[in-house]
Design an enzyme around this catalytic site. Structure first.
Site, PDB file in Angstrom:
ATOM      1  N   LYS A 142       0.845  -1.207   0.000  1.00  0.00           N
ATOM      2  CA  LYS A 142       0.000   0.000   0.000  1.00  0.00           C
ATOM      3  C   LYS A 142       0.881   1.259   0.000  1.00  0.00           C
ATOM      4  O   LYS A 142       2.074   1.185   0.337  1.00  0.00           O
ATOM      5  CB  LYS A 142      -0.912  -0.010   1.231  1.00  0.00           C
ATOM      6  CG  LYS A 142      -0.162   0.048   2.560  1.00  0.00           C
ATOM      7  CD  LYS A 142      -1.086  -0.205   3.757  1.00  0.00           C
ATOM      8  CE  LYS A 142      -0.306  -0.190   5.052  1.00  0.00           C
ATOM      9  NZ  LYS A 142      -1.116  -0.653   6.203  1.00  0.00           N
TER      10      LYS A 142
ATOM     11  N   TYR B 185      13.695  31.433   6.947  1.00  0.00           N
ATOM     12  CA  TYR B 185      12.446  32.093   7.338  1.00  0.00           C
ATOM     13  C   TYR B 185      12.380  32.290   8.838  1.00  0.00           C
ATOM     14  O   TYR B 185      12.695  31.379   9.607  1.00  0.00           O
ATOM     15  CB  TYR B 185      11.245  31.245   6.911  1.00  0.00           C
ATOM     16  CG  TYR B 185      10.961  31.269   5.433  1.00  0.00           C
ATOM     17  CD1 TYR B 185      10.656  32.465   4.773  1.00  0.00           C
ATOM     18  CD2 TYR B 185      10.977  30.092   4.689  1.00  0.00           C
ATOM     19  CE1 TYR B 185      10.380  32.474   3.414  1.00  0.00           C
ATOM     20  CE2 TYR B 185      10.697  30.091   3.330  1.00  0.00           C
ATOM     21  CZ  TYR B 185      10.399  31.289   2.699  1.00  0.00           C
ATOM     22  OH  TYR B 185      10.120  31.297   1.363  1.00  0.00           O
TER      23      TYR B 185
HETATM   24  C1  LIG Z   1      -0.390  -1.632   6.949  1.00  0.00           C
HETATM   25  C2  LIG Z   1      -0.944  -2.940   7.356  1.00  0.00           C
HETATM   26  C3  LIG Z   1      -0.109  -4.043   7.593  1.00  0.00           C
HETATM   27  C4  LIG Z   1       1.399  -3.941   7.616  1.00  0.00           C
HETATM   28  O1  LIG Z   1       1.840  -3.401   8.841  1.00  0.00           O
HETATM   29  P1  LIG Z   1       3.417  -3.297   9.131  1.00  0.00           P
HETATM   30  O2  LIG Z   1       3.485  -2.831  10.538  1.00  0.00           O
HETATM   31  O3  LIG Z   1       3.957  -2.277   8.172  1.00  0.00           O
HETATM   32  O4  LIG Z   1       3.969  -4.650   8.896  1.00  0.00           O
HETATM   33  C5  LIG Z   1      -0.700  -5.269   7.828  1.00  0.00           C
HETATM   34  N1  LIG Z   1      -2.051  -5.410   7.852  1.00  0.00           N
HETATM   35  C6  LIG Z   1      -2.877  -4.368   7.671  1.00  0.00           C
HETATM   36  C7  LIG Z   1      -4.340  -4.594   7.717  1.00  0.00           C
HETATM   37  C8  LIG Z   1      -2.365  -3.095   7.436  1.00  0.00           C
HETATM   38  O5  LIG Z   1      -3.197  -2.064   7.271  1.00  0.00           O
END
Ligand SMILES: *Cc1c(COP(=O)(O)O)cnc(C)c1O
Length: 364
Positions: free
Chosen positions: A34, A256
Protein backbone atom coordinates in the site's frame (compact mmCIF):
# COMPACT_ATOMS: atom_id res chain seq x y z
CA UNK A 1 20.37 15.13 -16.68
CA UNK A 2 21.46 14.72 -13.08
CA UNK A 3 18.70 14.54 -10.50
CA UNK A 4 18.69 17.15 -7.76
CA UNK A 5 17.39 14.49 -5.40
CA UNK A 6 16.61 10.81 -5.58
CA UNK A 7 15.45 7.87 -3.52
CA UNK A 8 17.63 4.89 -4.36
CA UNK A 9 15.79 1.65 -3.77
CA UNK A 10 17.82 -1.50 -3.27
CA UNK A 11 15.53 -4.25 -4.51
CA UNK A 12 18.02 -6.91 -3.45
CA UNK A 13 17.53 -5.77 0.14
CA UNK A 14 13.76 -6.12 -0.24
CA UNK A 15 14.19 -9.63 -1.67
CA UNK A 16 16.49 -10.59 1.23
CA UNK A 17 14.02 -9.20 3.77
CA UNK A 18 11.14 -11.13 2.19
CA UNK A 19 13.13 -14.37 2.35
CA UNK A 20 14.14 -13.71 5.96
CA UNK A 21 10.59 -12.89 7.08
CA UNK A 22 9.08 -15.81 5.25
CA UNK A 23 11.50 -18.19 6.90
CA UNK A 24 10.89 -16.66 10.33
CA UNK A 25 7.13 -16.90 9.95
CA UNK A 26 7.10 -20.50 8.78
CA UNK A 27 4.01 -19.71 6.72
CA UNK A 28 2.91 -17.80 3.63
CA UNK A 29 3.75 -14.15 3.24
CA UNK A 30 1.61 -11.30 1.99
CA UNK A 31 3.74 -8.37 0.89
CA UNK A 32 2.06 -5.13 1.99
CA UNK A 33 2.57 -2.67 -0.86
CA UNK A 34 0.00 0.00 0.00
CA UNK A 35 0.92 3.70 -0.24
CA UNK A 36 3.21 3.15 -3.22
CA UNK A 37 4.94 0.33 -1.34
CA UNK A 38 5.67 2.62 1.60
CA UNK A 39 7.13 5.10 -0.86
CA UNK A 40 9.40 2.53 -2.52
CA UNK A 41 7.38 2.02 -5.72
CA UNK A 42 4.26 -0.16 -5.97
CA UNK A 43 4.89 -2.28 -9.04
CA UNK A 44 8.67 -2.67 -8.68
CA UNK A 45 8.38 -3.83 -5.07
CA UNK A 46 5.43 -6.14 -5.79
CA UNK A 47 7.38 -7.86 -8.54
CA UNK A 48 10.50 -8.38 -6.48
CA UNK A 49 8.52 -9.54 -3.43
CA UNK A 50 6.74 -12.18 -5.51
CA UNK A 51 9.97 -13.40 -7.03
CA UNK A 52 11.50 -13.64 -3.53
CA UNK A 53 8.69 -15.89 -2.30
CA UNK A 54 5.74 -13.72 -1.28
CA UNK A 55 2.56 -15.46 -2.44
CA UNK A 56 0.11 -12.63 -1.77
CA UNK A 57 0.02 -8.84 -2.16
CA UNK A 58 -1.88 -6.51 0.14
CA UNK A 59 -2.98 -2.94 -0.48
CA UNK A 60 -5.35 -0.48 1.13
CA UNK A 61 -7.15 0.81 -1.97
CA UNK A 62 -8.91 -0.85 -4.85
CA UNK A 63 -7.09 1.57 -7.17
CA UNK A 64 -3.76 0.26 -5.93
CA UNK A 65 -4.85 -3.31 -6.63
CA UNK A 66 -5.98 -2.39 -10.15
CA UNK A 67 -2.64 -0.72 -10.86
CA UNK A 68 -0.96 -4.01 -9.96
CA UNK A 69 -3.24 -5.98 -12.29
CA UNK A 70 -2.62 -3.48 -15.12
CA UNK A 71 1.10 -4.12 -14.64
CA UNK A 72 0.42 -7.78 -15.39
CA UNK A 73 0.75 -9.11 -11.85
CA UNK A 74 -1.36 -12.24 -11.39
CA UNK A 75 -0.70 -13.11 -7.72
CA UNK A 76 -3.68 -12.95 -5.36
CA UNK A 77 -4.27 -9.40 -4.08
CA UNK A 78 -6.24 -8.31 -1.04
CA UNK A 79 -7.50 -4.72 -0.74
CA UNK A 80 -8.71 -3.78 2.76
CA UNK A 81 -9.89 -0.21 2.63
CA UNK A 82 -12.75 -0.44 0.17
CA UNK A 83 -15.77 1.41 1.58
CA UNK A 84 -19.42 0.89 0.62
CA UNK A 85 -20.19 2.56 -2.70
CA UNK A 86 -16.94 1.37 -4.25
CA UNK A 87 -16.88 -0.28 -7.65
CA UNK A 88 -17.05 -3.88 -6.43
CA UNK A 89 -17.65 -5.07 -10.02
CA UNK A 90 -14.22 -3.79 -10.86
CA UNK A 91 -12.82 -5.93 -8.05
CA UNK A 92 -14.50 -9.07 -9.39
CA UNK A 93 -13.48 -8.31 -12.97
CA UNK A 94 -9.85 -7.97 -11.86
CA UNK A 95 -9.91 -10.94 -9.49
CA UNK A 96 -9.17 -8.81 -6.45
CA UNK A 97 -10.04 -10.02 -2.95
CA UNK A 98 -11.91 -7.47 -0.85
CA UNK A 99 -11.92 -7.08 2.92
CA UNK A 100 -15.41 -6.72 4.34
CA UNK A 101 -16.00 -5.11 7.71
CA UNK A 102 -19.58 -3.88 7.64
CA UNK A 103 -22.99 -5.30 6.77
CA UNK A 104 -23.66 -2.52 4.25
CA UNK A 105 -20.49 -3.37 2.31
CA UNK A 106 -21.30 -7.07 2.50
CA UNK A 107 -24.81 -6.48 1.15
CA UNK A 108 -23.43 -4.52 -1.79
CA UNK A 109 -20.77 -7.04 -2.70
CA UNK A 110 -22.97 -10.10 -2.23
CA UNK A 111 -25.48 -8.73 -4.75
CA UNK A 112 -23.17 -8.22 -7.72
CA UNK A 113 -22.75 -11.82 -8.83
CA UNK A 114 -19.61 -13.54 -10.05
CA UNK A 115 -18.85 -14.94 -6.57
CA UNK A 116 -16.71 -12.12 -5.20
CA UNK A 117 -13.78 -13.25 -3.07
CA UNK A 118 -13.92 -11.72 0.38
CA UNK A 119 -11.88 -11.70 3.57
CA UNK A 120 -13.93 -10.96 6.66
CA UNK A 121 -12.19 -8.40 8.86
CA UNK A 122 -12.93 -8.58 12.57
CA UNK A 123 -12.19 -6.17 15.38
CA UNK A 124 -10.39 -8.19 18.04
CA UNK A 125 -9.44 -5.22 20.20
CA UNK A 126 -7.81 -2.50 18.15
CA UNK A 127 -11.13 -0.66 17.82
CA UNK A 128 -10.49 0.52 14.29
CA UNK A 129 -11.47 -1.61 11.28
CA UNK A 130 -13.40 -4.85 11.37
CA UNK A 131 -16.72 -6.22 12.61
CA UNK A 132 -17.54 -5.45 16.23
CA UNK A 133 -21.10 -4.40 17.09
CA UNK A 134 -22.60 -5.92 13.92
CA UNK A 135 -20.88 -9.30 14.30
CA UNK A 136 -23.77 -11.42 15.62
CA UNK A 137 -26.14 -9.97 13.04
CA UNK A 138 -23.55 -10.45 10.29
CA UNK A 139 -23.24 -14.13 11.20
CA UNK A 140 -26.87 -14.58 10.14
CA UNK A 141 -26.12 -13.40 6.59
CA UNK A 142 -26.54 -15.47 3.46
CA UNK A 143 -22.98 -16.27 2.41
CA UNK A 144 -23.95 -18.34 -0.64
CA UNK A 145 -23.14 -15.73 -3.27
CA UNK A 146 -19.60 -14.97 -2.10
CA UNK A 147 -16.45 -16.95 -1.57
CA UNK A 148 -15.15 -16.44 1.95
CA UNK A 149 -11.43 -16.74 1.33
CA UNK A 150 -10.14 -15.39 4.62
CA UNK A 151 -10.79 -14.21 8.14
CA UNK A 152 -8.42 -11.57 9.48
CA UNK A 153 -7.75 -8.97 12.11
CA UNK A 154 -5.01 -6.49 12.98
CA UNK A 155 -2.87 -5.98 16.09
CA UNK A 156 -2.71 -2.63 17.85
CA UNK A 157 0.36 -3.28 20.00
CA UNK A 158 2.41 -6.06 18.38
CA UNK A 159 5.48 -3.82 18.67
CA UNK A 160 5.17 -4.29 22.45
CA UNK A 161 5.31 -8.09 22.46
CA UNK A 162 4.78 -8.42 26.23
CA UNK A 163 1.54 -6.44 26.28
CA UNK A 164 -1.46 -8.53 27.31
CA UNK A 165 -3.55 -6.90 24.61
CA UNK A 166 -1.76 -9.08 22.06
CA UNK A 167 -2.80 -12.37 23.65
CA UNK A 168 -6.30 -10.99 24.23
CA UNK A 169 -6.59 -10.10 20.55
CA UNK A 170 -5.35 -13.54 19.54
CA UNK A 171 -7.86 -15.26 21.84
CA UNK A 172 -10.71 -13.12 20.58
CA UNK A 173 -9.62 -13.92 17.00
CA UNK A 174 -9.94 -17.65 17.71
CA UNK A 175 -13.32 -17.20 19.42
CA UNK A 176 -14.74 -15.25 16.50
CA UNK A 177 -13.31 -17.82 14.08
CA UNK A 178 -15.17 -20.54 16.00
CA UNK A 179 -18.39 -18.52 15.83
CA UNK A 180 -18.01 -18.19 12.07
CA UNK A 181 -17.39 -21.91 11.67
CA UNK A 182 -20.41 -22.62 13.84
CA UNK A 183 -22.67 -20.99 11.24
CA UNK A 184 -21.13 -23.15 8.52
CA UNK A 185 -18.65 -20.66 7.03
CA UNK A 186 -15.15 -22.07 6.65
CA UNK A 187 -12.60 -19.53 5.45
CA UNK A 188 -9.65 -21.02 3.61
CA UNK A 189 -7.18 -18.93 5.57
CA UNK A 190 -6.73 -16.92 8.75
CA UNK A 191 -4.30 -14.04 9.09
CA UNK A 192 -3.45 -11.74 11.97
CA UNK A 193 0.25 -10.84 12.07
CA UNK A 194 1.82 -7.61 10.87
CA UNK A 195 5.61 -7.08 10.81
CA UNK A 196 6.04 -6.77 14.57
CA UNK A 197 4.09 -9.95 15.26
CA UNK A 198 5.94 -11.80 12.50
CA UNK A 199 9.22 -10.85 14.17
CA UNK A 200 8.22 -11.56 17.78
CA UNK A 201 5.09 -13.71 18.07
CA UNK A 202 5.18 -16.98 16.16
CA UNK A 203 1.91 -18.18 17.68
CA UNK A 204 -0.03 -15.67 15.57
CA UNK A 205 1.35 -16.55 12.15
CA UNK A 206 -1.60 -18.80 11.16
CA UNK A 207 -1.87 -19.25 7.37
CA UNK A 208 -0.39 -15.94 6.24
CA UNK A 209 1.54 -13.01 7.66
CA UNK A 210 1.11 -9.48 6.32
CA UNK A 211 4.47 -7.75 6.41
CA UNK A 212 4.96 -4.11 5.50
CA UNK A 213 7.63 -2.02 7.21
CA UNK A 214 9.97 -4.97 7.89
CA UNK A 215 9.99 -5.90 4.21
CA UNK A 216 11.45 -2.47 3.53
CA UNK A 217 14.15 -3.25 6.08
CA UNK A 218 12.84 -0.98 8.83
CA UNK A 219 11.96 -1.76 12.42
CA UNK A 220 8.29 -1.59 13.45
CA UNK A 221 9.43 0.24 16.56
CA UNK A 222 12.88 1.20 17.74
CA UNK A 223 12.14 -0.41 21.13
CA UNK A 224 12.22 -3.79 19.34
CA UNK A 225 15.74 -3.12 18.08
CA UNK A 226 17.00 -1.42 14.95
CA UNK A 227 17.08 -2.93 11.47
CA UNK A 228 20.40 -4.70 11.96
CA UNK A 229 19.32 -6.20 15.29
CA UNK A 230 16.25 -7.63 13.55
CA UNK A 231 18.23 -9.02 10.60
CA UNK A 232 16.72 -6.50 8.18
CA UNK A 233 18.33 -4.41 5.46
CA UNK A 234 16.90 -0.91 4.88
CA UNK A 235 16.09 -0.62 1.18
CA UNK A 236 15.77 3.13 0.73
CA UNK A 237 18.62 5.61 0.59
CA UNK A 238 17.54 9.21 0.15
CA UNK A 239 20.03 11.66 -1.23
CA UNK A 240 20.04 15.17 -2.63
CA UNK A 241 22.53 17.56 -4.10
CA UNK A 242 23.93 20.67 -2.57
CA UNK A 243 22.40 23.44 -4.57
CA UNK A 244 24.92 25.87 -3.13
CA UNK A 245 27.78 26.01 -0.63
CA UNK A 246 28.80 29.34 0.81
CA UNK A 247 30.85 30.99 3.52
CA UNK A 248 28.77 32.80 6.08
CA UNK A 249 29.76 35.09 8.93
CA UNK A 250 28.98 34.47 12.57
CA UNK A 251 25.59 35.83 13.72
CA UNK A 252 23.93 35.50 10.32
CA UNK A 253 20.20 34.78 10.62
CA UNK A 254 19.35 31.66 8.59
CA UNK A 255 16.08 31.11 6.78
CA UNK A 256 12.45 32.09 7.34
CA UNK A 257 11.74 33.74 10.62
CA UNK A 258 15.46 33.99 11.36
CA UNK A 259 14.84 31.13 13.75
CA UNK A 260 18.53 30.44 14.10
CA UNK A 261 21.84 32.30 13.80
CA UNK A 262 25.24 31.01 12.87
CA UNK A 263 27.38 30.97 16.01
CA UNK A 264 30.73 31.24 14.25
CA UNK A 265 32.05 31.88 10.75
CA UNK A 266 31.14 28.73 8.86
CA UNK A 267 30.20 27.12 5.58
CA UNK A 268 26.56 26.43 4.92
CA UNK A 269 25.11 24.02 2.38
CA UNK A 270 21.74 24.53 0.74
CA UNK A 271 20.22 21.07 0.23
CA UNK A 272 17.90 20.74 -2.76
CA UNK A 273 14.98 19.10 -0.95
CA UNK A 274 12.26 20.50 1.27
CA UNK A 275 8.99 19.77 2.96
CA UNK A 276 7.21 19.38 -0.39
CA UNK A 277 9.52 16.43 -0.93
CA UNK A 278 8.78 14.92 2.48
CA UNK A 279 11.47 16.51 4.64
CA UNK A 280 9.54 17.16 7.85
CA UNK A 281 9.56 20.85 8.67
CA UNK A 282 9.63 20.02 12.34
CA UNK A 283 12.71 17.77 12.11
CA UNK A 284 15.34 20.14 13.32
CA UNK A 285 17.51 17.66 15.19
CA UNK A 286 18.63 15.84 12.06
CA UNK A 287 20.62 16.63 8.95
CA UNK A 288 22.71 15.11 6.19
CA UNK A 289 25.89 13.09 5.77
CA UNK A 290 28.74 14.29 3.59
CA UNK A 291 32.48 13.63 3.47
CA UNK A 292 32.31 11.13 6.29
CA UNK A 293 30.46 13.33 8.74
CA UNK A 294 27.08 14.62 9.73
CA UNK A 295 25.99 18.21 9.11
CA UNK A 296 23.00 19.40 11.06
CA UNK A 297 20.02 21.44 9.86
CA UNK A 298 20.23 25.15 10.65
CA UNK A 299 17.13 27.35 10.40
CA UNK A 300 13.74 26.27 9.14
CA UNK A 301 13.13 23.69 6.42
CA UNK A 302 11.58 25.41 3.37
CA UNK A 303 9.35 23.92 0.69
CA UNK A 304 12.11 22.93 -1.73
CA UNK A 305 15.29 23.34 0.28
CA UNK A 306 16.90 23.39 3.67
CA UNK A 307 20.23 24.60 5.01
CA UNK A 308 22.86 22.57 6.85
CA UNK A 309 25.90 23.73 8.75
CA UNK A 310 28.85 22.06 7.05
CA UNK A 311 31.48 23.58 9.35
CA UNK A 312 34.26 25.99 8.40
CA UNK A 313 36.66 23.23 7.30
CA UNK A 314 34.26 21.43 5.02
CA UNK A 315 35.49 20.65 1.52
CA UNK A 316 31.92 20.19 0.23
CA UNK A 317 31.18 21.91 -3.06
CA UNK A 318 28.03 23.13 -4.75
CA UNK A 319 26.64 20.17 -6.69
CA UNK A 320 27.90 17.45 -4.32
CA UNK A 321 25.58 14.69 -3.15
CA UNK A 322 24.59 14.48 0.50
CA UNK A 323 22.87 11.49 2.09
CA UNK A 324 19.70 12.42 3.93
CA UNK A 325 19.14 8.92 5.23
CA UNK A 326 20.37 5.43 4.52
CA UNK A 327 21.01 2.18 6.36
CA UNK A 328 23.35 3.93 8.78
CA UNK A 329 26.34 1.75 7.94
CA UNK A 330 28.59 4.67 7.05
CA UNK A 331 27.40 6.89 9.90
CA UNK A 332 24.59 8.59 8.01
CA UNK A 333 21.21 9.33 9.57
CA UNK A 334 18.54 6.63 9.20
CA UNK A 335 14.79 6.82 8.63
CA UNK A 336 14.53 5.94 12.34
CA UNK A 337 16.58 9.06 13.20
CA UNK A 338 14.38 11.26 11.03
CA UNK A 339 11.28 9.73 12.61
CA UNK A 340 12.58 10.48 16.07
CA UNK A 341 13.67 14.02 15.12
CA UNK A 342 10.17 14.79 13.88
CA UNK A 343 8.20 13.25 16.75
CA UNK A 344 7.07 10.53 14.39
CA UNK A 345 8.09 7.11 13.09
CA UNK A 346 10.06 5.69 10.16
CA UNK A 347 6.75 4.66 8.49
CA UNK A 348 5.77 8.31 8.08
CA UNK A 349 9.21 9.33 6.83
CA UNK A 350 9.34 6.85 3.94
CA UNK A 351 5.69 7.07 2.92
CA UNK A 352 5.81 10.84 2.62
CA UNK A 353 8.73 11.16 0.23
CA UNK A 354 7.11 13.32 -2.43
CA UNK A 355 6.21 12.52 -6.01
CA UNK A 356 8.87 14.95 -7.28
CA UNK A 357 11.58 12.62 -6.01
CA UNK A 358 12.45 9.98 -8.60
CA UNK A 359 12.87 6.41 -7.37
CA UNK A 360 15.96 4.81 -8.83
CA UNK A 361 16.21 1.04 -8.60
CA UNK A 362 19.34 -0.93 -7.85
CA UNK A 363 19.02 -4.62 -8.54
CA UNK A 364 21.53 -7.28 -9.43
C1 LIG B 1 -0.39 -1.63 6.95
C2 LIG B 1 -0.94 -2.94 7.36
C3 LIG B 1 -0.11 -4.04 7.59
C4 LIG B 1 1.40 -3.94 7.62
O1 LIG B 1 1.84 -3.40 8.84
P1 LIG B 1 3.42 -3.30 9.13
O2 LIG B 1 3.49 -2.83 10.54
O3 LIG B 1 3.96 -2.28 8.17
O4 LIG B 1 3.97 -4.65 8.90
C5 LIG B 1 -0.70 -5.27 7.83
N1 LIG B 1 -2.05 -5.41 7.85
C6 LIG B 1 -2.88 -4.37 7.67
C7 LIG B 1 -4.34 -4.59 7.72
C8 LIG B 1 -2.37 -3.10 7.44
O5 LIG B 1 -3.20 -2.06 7.27
Amino acid sequence: MVNRAEARINLNAIAANVRHLKELSGTNLLAVVKADAYGHGLVEVAQVAISAGATWLGVALLEEAITLRKAGITAPILAWLVPPGSDFNMAVKNNIDIAISSIVAFEEISKIGGRPRIHIEIDTGMTRGGFLDQWQKFLQSDFSTVEVVGLFSHFARADEPDEKQNSHQRERFLEMFAELEAVGVHPQMRHLSNSAATLKDHSSAFDLVRTGISMYGLTPDISMGDSAALGLQPAMKLRARLHLVKHVRANSPVGYGASEMTKVDTKLGVVAMGYADGIPRIAHDSGVFIDGKRAQIIGRVSMDQFVVDLGADSSAQSGDWVIIFGDGSEGEYTADDWGKASGSINYEIVTRIGVRVPRIYDYE
